[in-house]
Design a protein around this motif. Structure first.
Motif, PDB file in Angstrom:
ATOM      1  N   ARG A 122       0.840  -1.216   0.000  1.00 27.93           N
ATOM      2  CA  ARG A 122       0.000   0.000   0.000  1.00 27.93           C
ATOM      3  C   ARG A 122       0.863   1.251   0.000  1.00 27.93           C
ATOM      4  O   ARG A 122       0.600   2.224  -0.710  1.00 27.93           O
ATOM      5  N   ARG A 123       1.904   1.207   0.825  1.00 24.71           N
ATOM      6  CA  ARG A 123       2.772   2.393   0.882  1.00 24.71           C
ATOM      7  C   ARG A 123       3.474   2.598  -0.454  1.00 24.71           C
ATOM      8  O   ARG A 123       3.705   3.731  -0.884  1.00 24.71           O
ATOM      9  N   PHE A 124       3.806   1.497  -1.129  1.00 23.21           N
ATOM     10  CA  PHE A 124       4.448   1.598  -2.444  1.00 23.21           C
ATOM     11  C   PHE A 124       3.507   2.272  -3.439  1.00 23.21           C
ATOM     12  O   PHE A 124       3.915   3.113  -4.231  1.00 23.21           O
ATOM     13  N   VAL A 222       6.583   9.776   1.624  1.00 20.29           N
ATOM     14  CA  VAL A 222       6.718   8.634   0.715  1.00 20.29           C
ATOM     15  C   VAL A 222       8.183   8.218   0.626  1.00 20.29           C
ATOM     16  O   VAL A 222       9.081   8.932   1.063  1.00 20.29           O
ATOM     17  N   LYS A 223       8.375   7.051   0.052  1.00 24.23           N
ATOM     18  CA  LYS A 223       9.726   6.478   0.027  1.00 24.23           C
ATOM     19  C   LYS A 223      10.318   6.654  -1.366  1.00 24.23           C
ATOM     20  O   LYS A 223      10.350   5.714  -2.167  1.00 24.23           O
ATOM     21  N   CYS A 224      10.751   7.874  -1.653  1.00 22.06           N
ATOM     22  CA  CYS A 224      11.417   8.122  -2.931  1.00 22.06           C
ATOM     23  C   CYS A 224      12.906   8.319  -2.660  1.00 22.06           C
ATOM     24  O   CYS A 224      13.295   8.852  -1.613  1.00 22.06           O
ATOM     25  N   ASN A 227      14.614  11.614  -1.224  1.00 27.39           N
ATOM     26  CA  ASN A 227      14.598  11.950   0.210  1.00 27.39           C
ATOM     27  C   ASN A 227      15.882  11.501   0.889  1.00 27.39           C
ATOM     28  O   ASN A 227      16.368  12.147   1.822  1.00 27.39           O
ATOM     29  N   TYR A 228      16.402  10.377   0.418  1.00 27.36           N
ATOM     30  CA  TYR A 228      17.573   9.789   1.076  1.00 27.36           C
ATOM     31  C   TYR A 228      18.847  10.478   0.598  1.00 27.36           C
ATOM     32  O   TYR A 228      19.774  10.711   1.387  1.00 27.36           O
ATOM     33  N   ALA A 229      18.880  10.849  -0.688  1.00 27.22           N
ATOM     34  CA  ALA A 229      20.021  11.627  -1.183  1.00 27.22           C
ATOM     35  C   ALA A 229      20.127  12.930  -0.391  1.00 27.22           C
ATOM     36  O   ALA A 229      21.206  13.345   0.034  1.00 27.22           O
ATOM     37  N   GLU A 258      10.731  15.460  14.077  1.00 26.83           N
ATOM     38  CA  GLU A 258      10.058  14.740  12.986  1.00 26.83           C
ATOM     39  C   GLU A 258      10.496  13.276  12.998  1.00 26.83           C
ATOM     40  O   GLU A 258       9.861  12.452  13.592  1.00 26.83           O
ATOM     41  N   GLU A 259      11.604  12.964  12.367  1.00 28.48           N
ATOM     42  CA  GLU A 259      12.056  11.573  12.370  1.00 28.48           C
ATOM     43  C   GLU A 259      13.536  11.526  12.044  1.00 28.48           C
ATOM     44  O   GLU A 259      14.158  12.544  11.759  1.00 28.48           O
ATOM     45  N   MET A 260      14.087  10.302  12.048  1.00 24.44           N
ATOM     46  CA  MET A 260      15.490  10.157  11.709  1.00 24.44           C
ATOM     47  C   MET A 260      15.597   9.891  10.204  1.00 24.44           C
ATOM     48  O   MET A 260      14.589   9.821   9.510  1.00 24.44           O
ATOM     49  N   GLY A 261      16.830   9.727   9.709  1.00 32.16           N
ATOM     50  CA  GLY A 261      17.023   9.556   8.265  1.00 32.16           C
ATOM     51  C   GLY A 261      16.312   8.337   7.713  1.00 32.16           C
ATOM     52  O   GLY A 261      15.840   8.343   6.580  1.00 32.16           O
ATOM     53  N   GLY A 262      16.218   7.275   8.527  1.00 30.94           N
ATOM     54  CA  GLY A 262      15.583   6.053   8.035  1.00 30.94           C
ATOM     55  C   GLY A 262      14.752   5.354   9.084  1.00 30.94           C
ATOM     56  O   GLY A 262      14.497   4.145   8.969  1.00 30.94           O
ATOM     57  N   MET A 263      14.338   6.094  10.126  1.00 33.39           N
ATOM     58  CA  MET A 263      13.550   5.474  11.193  1.00 33.39           C
ATOM     59  C   MET A 263      12.642   6.517  11.852  1.00 33.39           C
ATOM     60  O   MET A 263      12.988   7.692  11.910  1.00 33.39           O
ATOM     61  N   PRO A 284       5.190   7.120   7.131  1.00 33.00           N
ATOM     62  CA  PRO A 284       4.365   6.278   8.012  1.00 33.00           C
ATOM     63  C   PRO A 284       4.991   4.886   8.146  1.00 33.00           C
ATOM     64  O   PRO A 284       4.710   3.988   7.360  1.00 33.00           O
ATOM     65  N   GLY A 285       5.861   4.740   9.112  1.00 28.67           N
ATOM     66  CA  GLY A 285       6.600   3.492   9.297  1.00 28.67           C
ATOM     67  C   GLY A 285       5.665   2.356   9.693  1.00 28.67           C
ATOM     68  O   GLY A 285       4.775   2.524  10.534  1.00 28.67           O
ATOM     69  N   ILE A 286       5.898   1.200   9.114  1.00 31.62           N
ATOM     70  CA  ILE A 286       5.082   0.027   9.445  1.00 31.62           C
ATOM     71  C   ILE A 286       5.506  -0.506  10.811  1.00 31.62           C
ATOM     72  O   ILE A 286       4.686  -0.986  11.590  1.00 31.62           O
ATOM     73  N   THR A 287       6.778  -0.371  11.144  1.00 27.38           N
ATOM     74  CA  THR A 287       7.242  -0.758  12.475  1.00 27.38           C
ATOM     75  C   THR A 287       6.608   0.155  13.521  1.00 27.38           C
ATOM     76  O   THR A 287       6.130  -0.306  14.564  1.00 27.38           O
ATOM     77  N   ARG A 288       6.600   1.444  13.258  1.00 29.59           N
ATOM     78  CA  ARG A 288       5.966   2.418  14.167  1.00 29.59           C
ATOM     79  C   ARG A 288       4.518   2.047  14.402  1.00 29.59           C
ATOM     80  O   ARG A 288       4.052   1.935  15.535  1.00 29.59           O
ATOM     81  N   GLY A 328      12.255   0.911  12.828  1.00 27.35           N
ATOM     82  CA  GLY A 328      12.127   0.722  11.384  1.00 27.35           C
ATOM     83  C   GLY A 328      12.438  -0.722  11.040  1.00 27.35           C
ATOM     84  O   GLY A 328      12.952  -1.465  11.879  1.00 27.35           O
ATOM     85  N   THR A 329      12.163  -1.105   9.812  1.00 32.47           N
ATOM     86  CA  THR A 329      12.342  -2.496   9.395  1.00 32.47           C
ATOM     87  C   THR A 329      13.766  -3.000   9.612  1.00 32.47           C
ATOM     88  O   THR A 329      13.971  -4.112  10.093  1.00 32.47           O
ATOM     89  N   ALA A 330      14.738  -2.183   9.262  1.00 32.73           N
ATOM     90  CA  ALA A 330      16.119  -2.673   9.272  1.00 32.73           C
ATOM     91  C   ALA A 330      16.558  -3.076  10.671  1.00 32.73           C
ATOM     92  O   ALA A 330      17.053  -4.176  10.887  1.00 32.73           O
TER      93      ALA A 330
HETATM   94  C1  PLP Z   1      12.570   7.937   6.582  1.00 28.59           C
HETATM   95  C2  PLP Z   1      12.100   6.671   7.197  1.00 28.59           C
HETATM   96  N1  PLP Z   1      11.317   6.736   8.275  1.00 28.59           N
HETATM   97  C3  PLP Z   1      10.838   5.633   8.879  1.00 28.59           C
HETATM   98  C4  PLP Z   1      11.145   4.375   8.403  1.00 28.59           C
HETATM   99  C5  PLP Z   1      10.585   3.172   9.066  1.00 28.59           C
HETATM  100  O1  PLP Z   1       9.632   2.570   8.241  1.00 28.59           O
HETATM  101  P1  PLP Z   1       9.326   1.001   8.370  1.00 28.59           P
HETATM  102  O2  PLP Z   1       9.024   0.760   9.794  1.00 28.59           O
HETATM  103  O3  PLP Z   1       8.161   0.790   7.496  1.00 28.59           O
HETATM  104  O4  PLP Z   1      10.556   0.309   7.929  1.00 28.59           O
HETATM  105  C6  PLP Z   1      11.973   4.259   7.276  1.00 28.59           C
HETATM  106  C7  PLP Z   1      12.316   2.933   6.729  1.00 28.59           C
HETATM  107  O5  PLP Z   1      11.687   2.482   5.842  1.00 28.59           O
HETATM  108  C8  PLP Z   1      12.454   5.421   6.652  1.00 28.59           C
HETATM  109  O6  PLP Z   1      13.235   5.345   5.577  1.00 28.59           O
END
Ligand code: PLP
Length: 384
Positions: A122-124, A222-224, A227-229, A258-263, A284-288, A328-330
């Motif tokens: 869905r997030r994709f 969104v996960k584009c 954002n990470y660059a 707000e949030e971290m770079g990937g969590m 919207p993290g799925i782990t969150r 986060g997932t990782a």
């Molecule tokens: C910016 C960012 N926030 C939060 C998350 C956590 O999301 P999820 O729990 O779906 O991995 C991620 C990882 O995907 C992320 O890249």
């Protein structure tokens, strides 16, 4: 775009995957071209003994193509290898690119499961919609991953903390330099066996006052790839400051967490979890989402509210915020020992020992993800 989706003609395909009947015209099926030179079992065992994160890839990848007017077609699992792209491919210039990250786990009984892949699907779709890309049907997203995991089943590790990390992504590949939504896309899934993302201790986090991650109306939710660059300089800043990770504040006032770079990030205040609300600038993290539901089920309270960074520093100093964690997932949950900013430091607990609630939530979630918990919500998706 969703209206023109259809799958390529069945006779093209040689191998069908999944429990869905190949006669059902709405369900995906994937052709399979085995890798003629797969990694030997001995070398695979060596690689999987210490895979690190994102360095070792499996023998195959799944791809599906999209062409405007034709829809999704050519669903296949093929040997892992380079993609051939025209230098004028639009993704190389205008960055129509999105991705996801999820894992397949080996259960104690030896079967293979995923956790809430429908939520990633869905997030994709949401990411695709925001980036004006073709939206991939959710069953095709999950079907591609299943087909790949079936082909590379021997790559799903069984060691403590190990899993098969799945990286679905989509690029635009129109050969055209005009700035417009592309009419051709490639969806691809690759996979890599991974170990634990961070070590067992607490992470230190730099609060960036130089960079922001997302603005209202932008692409933060969104996960584009862009954002990470854009987060990499902030991550480099955090390293220069002696920290492991970076925490972003809101772009309007630089006042709210707000949030971290990937969590995503969560603070523990007694029996309450406090976390910034979703609202367009946070992924919207799925782990969150899962952790907040697990916490509520335990009778804990959850506050999703704007959280000033000054309040975090004050409540860490007074001991009211006794724990903090990133999720986060990782890494699932990474306990945060310290937040640092130019004017000082906020320490949670003793700054080095992970908090009890963070650890017990992590245990509960890891148990569920690896098929060892009571899956009351139907989150576990069995592949094999
Ligand atoms: C910016 C960012 N926030 C939060 C998350 C956590 O999301 P999820 O729990 O779906 O991995 C991620 C990882 O995907 C992320 O890249």
């Amino acid at each position: 775009m969703a209206g023109c989706l259809r799958y390529a003609a069945r006779p093209k395909f040689t191998t069908y995957y999944g429990c869905m009947s190949p006669m059902d015209s709405t369900t995906p099926s994937f052709s399979f071209t085995p890798n003629p030179a797969p990694v030997s079992p001995e070398r695979r065992a060596e690689l999987m003994a210490n895979p690190g994160f994102g360095r070792v890839f499996t023998d195959h990848m799944a791809t599906v193509s999209y062409t405007e007017g034709r829809g999704w077609h050519d669903a296949k699992v093929v040997p892992y290898g380079p993609l051939s792209l025209d230098p004028a491919s639009s993704v190389l210039h205008y960055a129509q690119e999105i991705f996801e990250g999820l894992k397949a786990y080996r259960t104690p009984e030896g079967s293979v499961v995923m956790f809430r892949p429908d939520a990633n699907a869905r997030r994709f779709r949401d990411s695709a919609a925001r980036m004006a890309m073709a939206e991939l049907p959710e069953e095709l997203f999950v079907g591609a991953i299943e087909a790949l995991v079936r082909a590379d089943r021997d790559w799903v590790p069984s060691g403590e903390g190990q899993s098969l990390y799945l990286r679905p992504f989509m690029i635009s590949n129109d050969v055209f330099l005009g700035v417009k939504p592309a009419s051709e896309y490639l969806f691809c899934v690759i996979a890599c066996p991974v170990g634990a993302y961070f070590g067992g201790g607490c992470v230190s986090v730099w609060v960036s006052e130089t960079y922001t991650r997302a603005a209202p109306g932008g692409t933060g939710a969104v996960k584009c790839g862009g954002n990470y660059a854009a987060s990499l300089q902030a991550q480099a800043e955090s390293k220069r400051e002696g920290c492991d990770q970076v925490l972003f504040l809101d772009s309007r006032e630089q006042r709210y967490v707000e949030e971290m770079g990937g969590m995503n990030v969560v603070f523990v205040d007694g029996d309450t979890l406090v976390t910034p609300p979703l609202g367009g600038t946070i992924l919207p993290g799925i782990t969150r989402d899962t952790l907040l539901m697990l916490a509520r089920a335990r009778g804990l309270k959850v506050e999703e509210r704007p959280l000033p960074i000054d309040e975090v520093f004050e409540k860490a100093a007074s001991g009211q915020f006794s724990e903090a964690f990133a999720c986060g997932t990782a890494a699932v949950i990474s306990p945060i020992g310290k937040l640092r900013r130019p004017t000082g430091e906020a320490v949670f607990g003793d700054g080095v020992t992970p908090g009890a609630l963070s650890l017990s939530l992590k245990d509960e979630l890891v148990g569920l993800q690896t098929g060892r918990g009571n899956d009351a919500n139907g989150w576990v998706h069995r592949i094999l």
